[in-house]
Scaffold this active site. Structure first.
Site, PDB file in Angstrom:
ATOM      1  N   SER A   1       0.860  -1.188   0.000  1.00 35.28           N
ATOM      2  CA  SER A   1       0.000   0.000   0.000  1.00 35.28           C
ATOM      3  C   SER A   1       0.892   1.232   0.000  1.00 35.28           C
ATOM      4  O   SER A   1       2.031   1.183   0.479  1.00 35.28           O
ATOM      5  CB  SER A   1      -0.855   0.028   1.269  1.00 35.28           C
ATOM      6  OG  SER A   1      -1.491   1.290   1.401  1.00 35.28           O
TER       7      SER A   1
ATOM      8  N   TYR B   1      -1.689  -0.564  10.522  1.00 34.94           N
ATOM      9  CA  TYR B   1      -1.796  -0.845   9.074  1.00 34.94           C
ATOM     10  C   TYR B   1      -0.555  -0.369   8.333  1.00 34.94           C
ATOM     11  O   TYR B   1       0.037  -1.112   7.538  1.00 34.94           O
ATOM     12  CB  TYR B   1      -3.044  -0.158   8.533  1.00 34.94           C
ATOM     13  CG  TYR B   1      -3.295  -0.422   7.058  1.00 34.94           C
ATOM     14  CD1 TYR B   1      -3.864  -1.625   6.642  1.00 34.94           C
ATOM     15  CD2 TYR B   1      -2.995   0.531   6.085  1.00 34.94           C
ATOM     16  CE1 TYR B   1      -4.112  -1.868   5.296  1.00 34.94           C
ATOM     17  CE2 TYR B   1      -3.242   0.290   4.741  1.00 34.94           C
ATOM     18  CZ  TYR B   1      -3.799  -0.908   4.351  1.00 34.94           C
ATOM     19  OH  TYR B   1      -4.042  -1.152   3.012  1.00 34.94           O
TER      20      TYR B   1
ATOM     21  N   LYS C   1       2.074  -2.756   6.171  1.00 37.45           N
ATOM     22  CA  LYS C   1       2.299  -2.656   4.721  1.00 37.45           C
ATOM     23  C   LYS C   1       3.767  -2.327   4.412  1.00 37.45           C
ATOM     24  O   LYS C   1       4.290  -2.720   3.363  1.00 37.45           O
ATOM     25  CB  LYS C   1       1.356  -1.619   4.110  1.00 37.45           C
ATOM     26  CG  LYS C   1      -0.105  -2.074   4.134  1.00 37.45           C
ATOM     27  CD  LYS C   1      -0.321  -3.371   3.370  1.00 37.45           C
ATOM     28  CE  LYS C   1      -1.780  -3.781   3.285  1.00 37.45           C
ATOM     29  NZ  LYS C   1      -2.011  -5.012   2.503  1.00 37.45           N
TER      30      LYS C   1
HETATM   31  N1  LIG Z   1      -8.877  -0.194  -1.080  1.00 35.74           N
HETATM   32  C1  LIG Z   1      -7.773   0.533  -0.967  1.00 35.74           C
HETATM   33  O1  LIG Z   1      -7.810   1.768  -1.104  1.00 35.74           O
HETATM   34  C2  LIG Z   1      -6.436  -0.124  -0.712  1.00 35.74           C
HETATM   35  C3  LIG Z   1      -5.292   0.681  -0.757  1.00 35.74           C
HETATM   36  C4  LIG Z   1      -4.043   0.116  -0.551  1.00 35.74           C
HETATM   37  C5  LIG Z   1      -3.936  -1.248  -0.307  1.00 35.74           C
HETATM   38  N2  LIG Z   1      -5.055  -2.010  -0.265  1.00 35.74           N
HETATM   39  C6  LIG Z   1      -4.862  -3.443  -0.007  1.00 35.74           C
HETATM   40  O2  LIG Z   1      -5.420  -4.199  -1.062  1.00 35.74           O
HETATM   41  C7  LIG Z   1      -5.921  -5.438  -0.571  1.00 35.74           C
HETATM   42  C8  LIG Z   1      -7.377  -5.606  -0.958  1.00 35.74           C
HETATM   43  O3  LIG Z   1      -8.109  -4.520  -0.404  1.00 35.74           O
HETATM   44  P1  LIG Z   1      -9.649  -4.234  -0.716  1.00 35.74           P
HETATM   45  O4  LIG Z   1      -9.795  -2.768  -0.799  1.00 35.74           O
HETATM   46  O5  LIG Z   1     -10.141  -5.081  -1.818  1.00 35.74           O
HETATM   47  O6  LIG Z   1     -10.276  -4.685   0.686  1.00 35.74           O
HETATM   48  P2  LIG Z   1     -11.661  -5.397   1.060  1.00 35.74           P
HETATM   49  O7  LIG Z   1     -11.833  -5.145   2.517  1.00 35.74           O
HETATM   50  O8  LIG Z   1     -12.732  -4.996   0.140  1.00 35.74           O
HETATM   51  O9  LIG Z   1     -11.304  -6.935   0.810  1.00 35.74           O
HETATM   52  C9  LIG Z   1     -10.373  -7.607   1.596  1.00 35.74           C
HETATM   53  C10 LIG Z   1     -10.766  -9.070   1.661  1.00 35.74           C
HETATM   54  O10 LIG Z   1      -9.812  -9.754   2.499  1.00 35.74           O
HETATM   55  C11 LIG Z   1     -10.533 -10.708   3.242  1.00 35.74           C
HETATM   56  N3  LIG Z   1      -9.851 -11.110   4.459  1.00 35.74           N
HETATM   57  C12 LIG Z   1      -9.648 -10.381   5.594  1.00 35.74           C
HETATM   58  N4  LIG Z   1      -9.077 -11.145   6.528  1.00 35.74           N
HETATM   59  C13 LIG Z   1      -8.901 -12.370   5.987  1.00 35.74           C
HETATM   60  C14 LIG Z   1      -8.370 -13.591   6.462  1.00 35.74           C
HETATM   61  N5  LIG Z   1      -7.908 -13.721   7.715  1.00 35.74           N
HETATM   62  N6  LIG Z   1      -8.326 -14.651   5.623  1.00 35.74           N
HETATM   63  C15 LIG Z   1      -8.806 -14.546   4.363  1.00 35.74           C
HETATM   64  N7  LIG Z   1      -9.340 -13.427   3.860  1.00 35.74           N
HETATM   65  C16 LIG Z   1      -9.386 -12.356   4.668  1.00 35.74           C
HETATM   66  C17 LIG Z   1     -11.866 -10.027   3.572  1.00 35.74           C
HETATM   67  O11 LIG Z   1     -12.854 -10.979   3.938  1.00 35.74           O
HETATM   68  C18 LIG Z   1     -12.161  -9.287   2.278  1.00 35.74           C
HETATM   69  O12 LIG Z   1     -12.963 -10.042   1.409  1.00 35.74           O
HETATM   70  C19 LIG Z   1      -5.676  -5.403   0.950  1.00 35.74           C
HETATM   71  O13 LIG Z   1      -4.469  -6.054   1.250  1.00 35.74           O
HETATM   72  C20 LIG Z   1      -5.565  -3.927   1.250  1.00 35.74           C
HETATM   73  O14 LIG Z   1      -4.825  -3.655   2.419  1.00 35.74           O
HETATM   74  C21 LIG Z   1      -6.298  -1.489  -0.445  1.00 35.74           C
END
Ligand SMILES: NC(=O)c1ccc[n+]([C@@H]2O[C@H](COP(=O)([O-])OP(=O)(O)OC[C@H]3O[C@@H](n4cnc5c(N)ncnc54)[C@H](O)[C@@H]3O)[C@@H](O)[C@H]2O)c1
Length: 272
Positions: free
Chosen positions: A164, A177, A181
């Site tokens: 991230s 967080y 990351k």
């Molecule tokens: N959305 C953003 O702006 C953003 C920005 C930077 C990084 N990210 C990273 O991208 C990735 C995806 O993010 P997103 O926005 O799609 O998030 P989201 O919350 O929509 O989806 C994350 C998924 O991970 C699953 N999850 C959580 N804990 C878990 C576990 N113990 N075992 C299995 N699955 C598990 C959740 O059930 C969920 O379906 C994450 O690693 C997040 O940190 C997201």
């Protein structure tokens, strides 16, 4: 096309399709964790659309995503949904087994599952620190271990970790967080160095502010949205498909000499 030509809402994500096509990936198999919703679900869908079979893992929602994709896409790859907790090494073994049982191979592993908790630094409860590191850090290590043990016996493969912008640009109230990351970035380097001789490439993607459930509350609060966009030079939210563009490239033969890289997909946020 919604943005940047969306005059009514110029800050909206541009979720129009991307044209990239890497035909050499047709028939390959990818495991994607956290694929029950958000970016993981989009990754599973877009990979299948391009002929790649997918094992979608999540605590909840993965079978539903699989069913929906398989109904929608009949001339591409197939998706199998599997319940798996990334904090448990056995969960990853289950995902690998599902890939081998269903498709006979596993070429790619996408450590995407993550959680995004919030607390002022002095108020971070021990359980928040533990759960964040368990999912965001341990989950990435366990997934990559399972993937690498398999890949090194089968000629190699590619692993992509979801880092991230928060790993380099600190935002207040997100210490657990942010630091998790930062660890993912560093782990990506560690894995790339150690697994290169097994022909396993390990890269990361560092998204900025992307339009998923994880960030919905920001988009729904005008003041929070303004604050968030003030650190995005392109001044709009990113779409999951724009992150997929980087993932698809990293899996492809066009990236065959790239390992240990962290590709920002953040509208320029890492610079502010
Ligand atoms: N959305 C953003 O702006 C953003 C920005 C930077 C990084 N990210 C990273 O991208 C990735 C995806 O993010 P997103 O926005 O799609 O998030 P989201 O919350 O929509 O989806 C994350 C998924 O991970 C699953 N999850 C959580 N804990 C878990 C576990 N113990 N075992 C299995 N699955 C598990 C959740 O059930 C969920 O379906 C994450 O690693 C997040 O940190 C997201």
């Amino acid at each position: 096309m919604t943005a940047p030509n969306d005059q009514a809402n110029p800050t909206r994500a541009d979720d129009s399709p991307i044209a990239a096509s890497y035909p050499e990936l047709v028939g390959k198999v990818a495991v994607v964790t956290g694929a029950g919703r958000g970016m993981g679900a989009v990754f599973a869908t877009e990979l299948a659309r391009r002929g790649i079979n997918v094992v979608a893992g999540d605590l909840t929602g993965a079978p539903e995503v699989a069913e929906q994709v398989n109904r929608q896409i009949t001339d591409g790859g197939r998706v199998v949904g599997h319940r798996a907790d990334v904090t448990d090494p056995a969960g990853h073994d289950g995902l690998l087994r599902a890939g081998l049982d269903e498709f006979g191979r596993v070429d790619f592993w996408v450590n995407n599952a993550g959680i995004f908790p919030q607390a002022e630094f002095t108020e971070i409860p021990p359980e928040q620190l533990t759960s964040t590191y368990q999912v965001n850090v341990n989950g990435v290590v366990y997934g990559a271990q399972t993937a690498a043990r398999h890949m090194r016996e089968h000629g190699g493969g590619a692993i992509v970790n979801m880092a991230s912008v928060a790993g380099v640009r600190v935002r207040a109230t997100r210490a657990a967080y942010n630091s998790s990351k930062a660890a993912v970035r560093h782990l990506t380097s560690c894995m790339a160095v150690e697994l290169g001789s097994d022909n396993i490439r390990v890269n990361a993607i560092a998204p900025g502010f992307v339009d998923t459930e994880m960030t919905r509350w920001v988009r729904e609060d005008p003041a929070a949205l303004d604050r968030a966009l003030s650190t995005v030079p392109l001044h709009r939210v990113g779409a999951p498909i724009e992150v997929f563009g980087a993932l698809y490239f990293l899996l492809s033969d066009s990236a065959r000499y790239i390992t240990g890289a962290v590709i920002p997909v953040d509208g320029g946020s890492q610079h502010i």
